[in-house]
Design an enzyme around this catalytic site. Sequence first.
Site, short mmCIF file in Angstrom:
data_model
loop_
_atom_site.label_atom_id
_atom_site.label_comp_id
_atom_site.label_asym_id
_atom_site.label_seq_id
_atom_site.Cartn_x
_atom_site.Cartn_y
_atom_site.Cartn_z
N ASP A 155 0.63 -1.12 0.17
CA ASP A 155 -0.09 -0.02 0.06
C ASP A 155 0.77 1.18 0.28
O ASP A 155 1.72 1.41 0.72
CB ASP A 155 -0.76 -0.13 1.29
CG ASP A 155 -1.52 -1.11 1.62
OD1 ASP A 155 -1.44 -2.11 0.56
OD2 ASP A 155 -2.14 -1.25 2.98
N GLU A 326 -10.30 -2.64 4.30
CA GLU A 326 -8.89 -2.07 4.67
C GLU A 326 -8.87 -0.85 4.15
O GLU A 326 -9.58 -0.22 3.10
CB GLU A 326 -8.10 -2.71 4.25
CG GLU A 326 -8.05 -4.18 4.47
CD GLU A 326 -6.80 -5.16 3.74
OE1 GLU A 326 -6.50 -5.88 4.85
OE2 GLU A 326 -6.49 -5.13 2.61
C1 FRU Z 1 -3.91 -3.68 2.66
C2 FRU Z 1 -3.26 -4.27 4.08
C3 FRU Z 1 -3.42 -3.20 5.14
C4 FRU Z 1 -2.47 -3.41 5.96
C5 FRU Z 1 -1.06 -3.76 5.12
C6 FRU Z 1 -0.12 -4.51 5.80
O1 FRU Z 1 -3.10 -4.10 1.60
O2 FRU Z 1 -3.57 -5.50 4.41
O3 FRU Z 1 -4.69 -3.73 5.80
O4 FRU Z 1 -2.08 -2.32 6.94
O5 FRU Z 1 -1.77 -3.98 4.11
O6 FRU Z 1 0.89 -4.62 4.96
#
Ligand code: FRU
Length: 615
Positions: A155, A326
């Site tokens: 992300d 998320e």
């Molecule tokens: C989304 C996610 C988030 C988390 C991150 C961990 O892609 O699962 O929810 O904070 O990636 O790398």
Amino acid sequence: MEYIKTGLKAMLLSGFIAFSPLAAMAGNGVEISHLGVNNTLVRIIDDGKYLLLPVQEANEEARVNILVDGKLEKSLNVRLAKSKVDYTVPLNLEKYRGHDVVLNIVTTQGRSSVREAKEDACWNILAVADTFDTSNRERFRPLYHHTPLYGWMNDPNGMVYKDGVWHLCYQWNPYGSKWQNLSWGQSTSTDLIHWTHQPEAVLEPDGLGMIFSGSAAIDHTGSAGFGNGAVIAMYTSADASQIQSLASSPDGGYTYDVYPGNPVLTLESEARDPNMFWDEKAGHWVLTLAHALDHEMLIFTSPDMKEWTLQSSFGKGLGAQDGVWECPDLFELPVEGTDEKKWVLLCNINPGGPFGGSATQYFTGNFDGKTFTPDSDEDGSVPTKWMDYGKDHYATVSFSDAPGGRRTVMGWMSNWQYAADVPTLQFRSANTLPREAGLFRGDDGRTYMSSTPSPEVEALRDRLFKSSGRKSLGSKAVTIPLPEANDGICEIIAELQAGKQGKAVIELKNRAGDKVMMTYDAGEHTLSFDRRESGIIDFSNDFPAVTVSPTFESDGRISLRIFIDRSSIEVFGNDGRFAMTNLVFPNEPFGSISFSMEQGKGKLNSLRIYSLKAE
Ligand code: FRU
């Protein structure tokens, strides 16, 4: 205890001299002592900037405890090489210069004897070096999309614009190209296209856990006590629990100091990816937090970013509910062609996207400073909407404080279904082009989001490679070559007319027989994208796919902007009314584009092809 001094001689003996990709051969600088079948001590005995750690992706992770002057400094999980070295990753030693550094390495692989453990490839390649070569050596590394210099990325995080600079942080593993050791890396840009990479993570796992996703905002009033105009990041500390933490930047967003009072927000259930903004009208901070397993977003408010009050929750039972929720984002946008403004709540979900795996859904509605109320149809139902109709657009959120009221967003250009298996090694994953989010009213009366490439993207154009006026289209394909000198990397701008019921086909092809087929079905008002024969597809059963987008038109015409990079195709249709982002790994670059009609007669009203440049 037996000490082995590794070095060029040992490499020659072991035959590993043939491997060179990232390892600088200069100096060894380590003393290795094997303590047992799965435990080895590595002492740094020479000065150097880095210790190069050899990685074999298929191997299990070893726990690397770094001791500085006898004290535990940090622990990493690294897939240390056993039988072959895929690449090396650098551990920065500079900051420990003049100190005693020892690595206590615990490998998980079962070994029958110390003698066997000693044979692992990593011990011969481990080396202290002054350089770590990050120049690209992969054919699928994008030319103009943001990627980390090396290592795994997911992300985009902590995106903020400050004093003319776009700060783009990201979920980063600096010690391997698979998900692990989650930290925030950071790249900065003054034009959203050329990125300067900070060599070190700006936030690293600490005693509270790994650094998961989050946002950054400018505290213009100094409400949080870090000074007027301080850049403050909020992220999830992820270990046994997921809790929310703050970090403030002493230098306008380039580096971060972790707030000693962390965590600032805890819940008993899984919650992550805090995204905050200052609500001018209400005079408080608003925080959206993904209540992941409950498929909802929580909304909190605070006067100072430290004391948070839960105000409302949104989403239970609404929209796509199949996966975890998320990476939220909440912002207001004008509705094109009206005096109205509406709020948008981004709710990234995984899995449960329209074509499997991860995707970005959103809701439009109103927000009163505490509660988000979604738009509903006449029958009271809340429609499910997607921001992008490809398979590779996830975790999309926006930059805070972008100039001139713009809402610039970026997403992670991959999918959790196969992100760790795509055919790259030195790095994994890129971000989408920066895009400007907008709102428009559809023919059905609903409000939808549009996303167009940010205006800065036009600076990528090198030269007008091809321009053509109106051409009639029938069943025989009109084929046009793509700029070969540039590996086919280009932007294609086309306007098509397919009649009310026509079907127009656009094909990208190369000499290896790979192809991508896009079909505009004017009767159905859809554009499909078929990558089932696009090249390398066998690394995951979830990769071969056809994605389909509504085209939001009613007159049998579409205009397209298609961006081709080394391993991605982004399609923006009808001024951003729909977007489609798909990865592709062709065996060689696509060399031509062709247009034909599968049904009915049509027209290619206009076509322009620009070759794109990186510099
Ligand atoms: C989304 C996610 C988030 C988390 C991150 C961990 O892609 O699962 O929810 O904070 O990636 O790398």
